[in-house]
Design an enzyme around this catalytic site. Structure first.
Site, mmCIF file in Angstrom:
data_model
loop_
_atom_site.group_PDB
_atom_site.id
_atom_site.type_symbol
_atom_site.label_atom_id
_atom_site.label_comp_id
_atom_site.label_asym_id
_atom_site.label_seq_id
_atom_site.Cartn_x
_atom_site.Cartn_y
_atom_site.Cartn_z
ATOM 1 N N TYR A 161 -2.078 -22.765 3.912
ATOM 2 C CA TYR A 161 -2.912 -21.588 4.192
ATOM 3 C C TYR A 161 -2.664 -20.601 3.060
ATOM 4 C CZ TYR A 161 -3.538 -23.238 9.038
ATOM 5 O OH TYR A 161 -3.867 -23.960 10.159
ATOM 6 N N PRO A 188 -10.943 -19.972 13.201
ATOM 7 C CA PRO A 188 -10.223 -21.240 13.033
ATOM 8 C C PRO A 188 -8.848 -21.115 12.375
ATOM 9 C CG PRO A 188 -11.986 -21.039 11.421
ATOM 10 C CD PRO A 188 -12.117 -19.861 12.334
ATOM 11 N N LYS A 198 -6.805 -23.219 16.907
ATOM 12 C CA LYS A 198 -6.597 -23.161 18.354
ATOM 13 C C LYS A 198 -7.813 -23.580 19.185
ATOM 14 C CE LYS A 198 -2.379 -21.975 18.444
ATOM 15 N NZ LYS A 198 -1.623 -23.203 18.300
ATOM 16 N N TYR A 223 2.066 -21.559 16.608
ATOM 17 C CA TYR A 223 1.243 -22.576 15.944
ATOM 18 C C TYR A 223 1.332 -23.910 16.675
ATOM 19 C CZ TYR A 223 -1.224 -24.892 12.148
ATOM 20 O OH TYR A 223 -2.172 -25.591 11.416
HETATM 21 C C1 PHB Z 1 -9.204 -28.468 9.572
HETATM 22 O O1 PHB Z 1 -8.563 -29.418 9.133
HETATM 23 O O2 PHB Z 1 -10.445 -28.523 9.673
HETATM 24 C C2 PHB Z 1 -8.491 -27.225 9.957
HETATM 25 C C3 PHB Z 1 -7.096 -27.215 9.959
HETATM 26 C C4 PHB Z 1 -6.424 -26.075 10.302
HETATM 27 C C5 PHB Z 1 -7.125 -24.936 10.626
HETATM 28 C C6 PHB Z 1 -8.510 -24.941 10.646
HETATM 29 C C7 PHB Z 1 -9.193 -26.091 10.296
HETATM 30 O O3 PHB Z 1 -6.440 -23.803 10.944
#
Ligand code: PHB
Ligand code: APR
Length: 389
Positions: free
Chosen positions: A200, A292, A296, A384
């Protein structure tokens, strides 16, 4: 037609609820507006909490997930070039599982087919009648024919745009909403993931996320203005912008390639209360939406399903409605905490148009605190990997 529970919506919420109810001997009929192909063409997030994995196991749909899912012991938050490792397993003794929501939905359809559950696709004009009475019924148009299904309960699993939430009168409903002034442009590409774990990324050009589906399928996102269109972003422009937002050490090893899907999703936090009205119960996206950023969405749908299947089975099989009466309160207690987490992650990692000079300093301080404080990382990890049901 007649059944115990009419389930409106054949997305992950409706299918998982149906599968768990059927296993306990409760009959269901699923009404889905779209075709199965359409439902299975939607690309959604891909991180499962272990509680979701356990529930899929209870439903008997974890066989392929165990084989093809990738357990993750942590993730990274990046602030420019600084990588902050969140060691889920070291901090909480738990992990998450990377397995696409589309695959979960596919597995659920296969299990429901084996079970012989009626899943009626292409239904139109679904109306929920008399949910406040002891004898609710659902009407719809099925293959051009007006159809009535009598039932004991109705589960509204029909997503944000469905009819179920709107069936609850406005005087009863209270809605809470935060709309974020940006979206996520996402691509899927048949390339190896940038890293073993998700990254992230916070940067002064905006947020980015490096995610994955398997060893040769990657999912990447960048924060974009809501006015952008996916067709105006070439693959080359996407990769170039992603690289500008990623930490340098991961850019070096990033493998790029043609995108096989490209779309923009707006970000929103939304909750409606209560989640039940008489014999109608809302589940998943019909009742709440999260941005997203904390992955969750599907996991909250799963915890709703957990509380509702417990309540419905107790009421139908054992004649005890205590848990069913408590459904809305039990589900909402967990939902609000996931709302808070998703909002916090979103606020910590995104640029907000027109923000004051104070806001980026707050993000930097939060990330620096995470880098230095194990208890701050433990708190993030605990949320998480998923709060207990
Ligand atoms: C995804 O892989 O599409 C994905 C993964 C984690 C997130 C949001 C989307 O927080
Ligand atoms: N009649 C019948 N079906 C309907 C109606 C209607 N009036 N309105 C919507 N539907 C169907 C949609 O076509 C869709 O297939 O309901 C389904 C709802 O599915 P989702 O939107 O996927 O919602 P849900 O099953 O709650 O899934 C939870 O997790 O990651 C998140 O948002 C993501 O979809 C995801 C969610």
């Amino acid at each position: 037609m007649k059944t115990d529970v009419v389930i409106i919506g054949g997305g992950p919420s409706g299918l998982l609820l149906s599968q768990l109810l059927n296993k306990a001997g409760v009959e269901t009929i699923i009404l889905e507006r779209s075709s199965r192909e359409h439902v299975l063409s939607r690309i959604r997030a891909g991180v499962l909490e272990w509680g979701t994995v356990d529930l899929l196991q209870e439903a008997g749909v974890d066989e392929r997930l165990r084989r093809e899912g990738i357990p993750h012991d942590g993730c990274y938050l990046a602030d420019e070039d600084q990588m902050i490792h969140i060691d889920f397993h070291g901090l909480t003794n738990k992990r998450s599982m990377v397995y696409g929501q589309t695959e979960v939905t596919k597995d659920l359809y296969a299990a429901q087919d084996r079970q012989g559950t009626p899943i009626l696709h292409g239904v139109e004009d679904v109306v929920i009648n008399d949910p406040k009475s002891d004898a609710p019924y659902v009407t719809c148009i099925l293959d051009g024919t007006p159809t009535r299904i009598d039932c004991r309960y109705v589960a509204g699993c029909d997503g944000f745009h469905g009819v179920s939430r709107k069936t609850i009168p406005e005087t009863v409903r209270e809605e809470f909403e935060r709309v974020y002034p940006f979206g996520w442009l996402g691509i899927l590409s048949e390339t190896p993931p940038a890293n073993d774990e998700l990254i992230y990324c916070h940067s002064d050009r905006g947020f980015a996320l490096c995610s994955m589906r398997n060893e040769n399928l990657s999912r990447y996102y960048i924060q974009v203005p809501l006015t952008d269109k996916p067709e105006n972003w070439s693959d080359d422009e996407f990769w170039a912008e992603l690289k500008r937002r990623m930490p340098a050490q991961s850019v070096e090893t990033l493998v790029t390639g043609p995108s096989i899907e490209k779309s923009i999703a707006p970000l929103r936090s939304f909750v409606t209360e209560p989640m039940s009205w008489g014999r109608l119960f809302l589940v998943g996206d019909a009742a709440h939406i999260v941005p997203p950023t904390g992955a969750k969405g599907l996991n909250l749908a799963a915890s709703d399903v957990f509380y509702l299947k417990e309540g419905l089975i107790d009421a139908i099989v054992n004649g005890d409605s205590t848990k069913l009466d408590a459904y809305s309160d039990r589900a909402l207690a967990r939902i609000w905490k996931a709302m808070r987490f998703s909002w916090e992650m979103t606020t910590m990692l995104h640029q907000f148009d027109g923000e004051d000079s104070f806001a980026p300093q707050m993000r930097k301080a939060t990330l620096d605190h995470l880098a230095r404080s194990e208890s701050a990382r433990r708190d993030l990890a605990e949320n998480y990997i998923g709060l207990p049901y």
